[in-house]
Motif scaffolding. Structure first.
Motif, short mmCIF file in Angstrom:
data_model
loop_
_atom_site.label_atom_id
_atom_site.label_comp_id
_atom_site.label_asym_id
_atom_site.label_seq_id
_atom_site.Cartn_x
_atom_site.Cartn_y
_atom_site.Cartn_z
N GLY A 71 11.54 -43.29 -1.54
CA GLY A 71 10.08 -43.32 -1.46
C GLY A 71 9.50 -41.92 -1.63
N ALA A 72 10.15 -40.91 -1.01
CA ALA A 72 9.64 -39.54 -1.12
C ALA A 72 9.62 -39.08 -2.57
N ILE A 73 10.67 -39.44 -3.32
CA ILE A 73 10.71 -39.07 -4.75
C ILE A 73 9.57 -39.79 -5.49
N ILE A 74 9.39 -41.08 -5.20
CA ILE A 74 8.31 -41.84 -5.85
C ILE A 74 6.95 -41.24 -5.47
N GLY A 75 6.82 -40.82 -4.21
CA GLY A 75 5.58 -40.18 -3.77
C GLY A 75 5.26 -38.93 -4.58
N GLY A 76 6.31 -38.14 -4.86
CA GLY A 76 6.13 -36.95 -5.69
C GLY A 76 5.70 -37.32 -7.09
N LEU A 77 6.33 -38.37 -7.62
CA LEU A 77 6.00 -38.85 -8.97
C LEU A 77 4.56 -39.34 -9.04
N ILE A 78 4.14 -40.12 -8.05
CA ILE A 78 2.76 -40.63 -8.02
C ILE A 78 1.78 -39.46 -7.97
N SER A 79 2.11 -38.46 -7.14
CA SER A 79 1.21 -37.31 -7.00
C SER A 79 1.05 -36.58 -8.33
N SER A 80 2.17 -36.39 -9.04
CA SER A 80 2.06 -35.61 -10.28
C SER A 80 1.47 -36.43 -11.41
N LEU A 83 -2.29 -38.35 -9.20
CA LEU A 83 -3.18 -37.67 -8.26
C LEU A 83 -3.26 -36.17 -8.51
N GLY B 10 8.17 -43.55 2.91
CA GLY B 10 8.63 -42.41 2.12
C GLY B 10 7.60 -41.99 1.09
N GLY B 108 10.73 -35.64 -7.83
CA GLY B 108 9.78 -36.67 -8.23
C GLY B 108 8.62 -36.08 -9.02
#
Lengths: 186, 137
Positions: A71-80, A83, B10, B108
């Motif tokens: 989820g943390a990796i996906i969160g980074g992906l969504i942010s970049s 967002l 997460g 990510g």
């Protein structure tokens, strides 16, 4: 509109509150917030338990933490992807000045090109910075029994003296790197 | 799907770490140079709210979603382990500008260089497991 709002850098109090919320969510899921345990779980999942007793445990019981990591990796992906604002990190003028002495230019993104671009990675110095830095993170967090999430957030919230000692250690190490090692490296 | 809630938690963590710029090497440098309140504000707010919630959970003996009591395991007492281990962690934290969570959030984000740091972190964890009997705890 909401995306535009979320795309701004978030102020520290929002971030602190959301991090506390993540910790509380995990507590109510019956788990505890500690990210570095994942490194041990990955070693175990890769079969390290066959040779080293420390990794010989039922890592599948920690699958939930690997999902959190995913989820943390996906969160980074969504942010970049969705967002991202166009703004560089707004660090203080004093830091910009200090870093320019080391040859690191003012931010135009989240990370300095001089360390994290692929060009930098494919130099001996750049590669070693990331490899050795990562090694100390992995070794140190396991030795200390936790990282920033396990000690600084979960442990301090539970008023644990050991966590305070660990956090003091985090700062001793961080200050040595910042003030002694970085000027030698750059 | 039982695991979905962990992925969602997460994702929330990954987004907040990105959007608060806590995954940025620049912010960590600024913190270790004591030149901004930003990172102290993030950690301080999280700890103050966390302490409050932890206190409430203990006081009212709150239970998790399955009805089990929420338990907090006290950390073992020791000084060398936390001080030496913590210091080594800190050396790496300031060098890469990331703790274990942000190492992955950065991947990510598309900062592929962090894959090398993750490789290093796994090697470091393995090495600890290998020699832990010989270390003071």
């Amino acid at each position: 509109m909401i995306v535009e709002f979320l795309s701004q850098p978030w102020p520290w109090y929002t971030s602190g509150a959301v991090i506390a919320l993540v910790m509380v969510l995990l507590l109510f899921f019956g788990k505890s917030f500690g990210f570095s345990s994942n490194l041990r779980v990955i070693c175990a999942a890769c079969g390290a338990g066959k040779h080293v007793k420390f990794f010989d445990f039922d890592w599948r019981s920690q699958l939930w933490n690997l999902l959190f990591l995913l989820g943390a990796i996906i969160g980074g992906l969504i942010s970049s992807e969705f967002l991202a604002g166009d703004d560089a990190v707004q660090i203080s003028q004093a830091t910009i000045q200090d870093l320019s002495v080391l040859g690191i230019s003012a931010p135009d993104d989240l990370q300095p090109e001089e360390i994290f671009s692929l060009d930098a990675l494919f130099t001996v110095r750049g590669f070693l910075i990331l490899l050795i830095g990562g090694f100390m993170i992995g070794f140190g967090s396991r030795y200390a029994g936790g990282c920033t999430s396990g000690h600084a957030i979960s442990g301090l919230s539970n008023l644990q003296l050991p966590s305070l000692i660990a956090v003091i250690g985090f700062f001793i190490g961080g200050l040595i790197t910042t003030w002694v090692l970085l000027p030698l490296i750059f | 799907m039982k695991g979905l809630k962990y992925i969602l938690a997460g994702i929330l963590f990954g987004i907040v770490m990105s959007k608060s710029e806590a995954i940025s090497w620049f912010r960590i440098q600024e913190m270790f140079r004591f030149q901004s309140f930003h990172m102290y504000g993030i950690i301080g707010t999280a700890v103050i709210l966390g302490t409050l919630v932890t206190y409430i959970i203990k006081k009212y003996k709150l239970r998790d979603y399955q009805g089990n009591p929420i338990v907090f395991t006290p950390k073992e007492k020791s000084v060398p382990r936390y001080l030496i281990g913590g210091t080594i962690f800190g050396l790496g934290w300031a060098l890469t500008g990331a703790c274990p969570g942000p190492l992955f959030v950065n991947i990510g984000h598309g900062y592929w260089a962090f894959l090398v740091a993750v490789g290093g972190a796994l090697a470091g964890t393995y090495f600890y497991g290998l020699i832990r009997e010989k270390l003071p705890h």
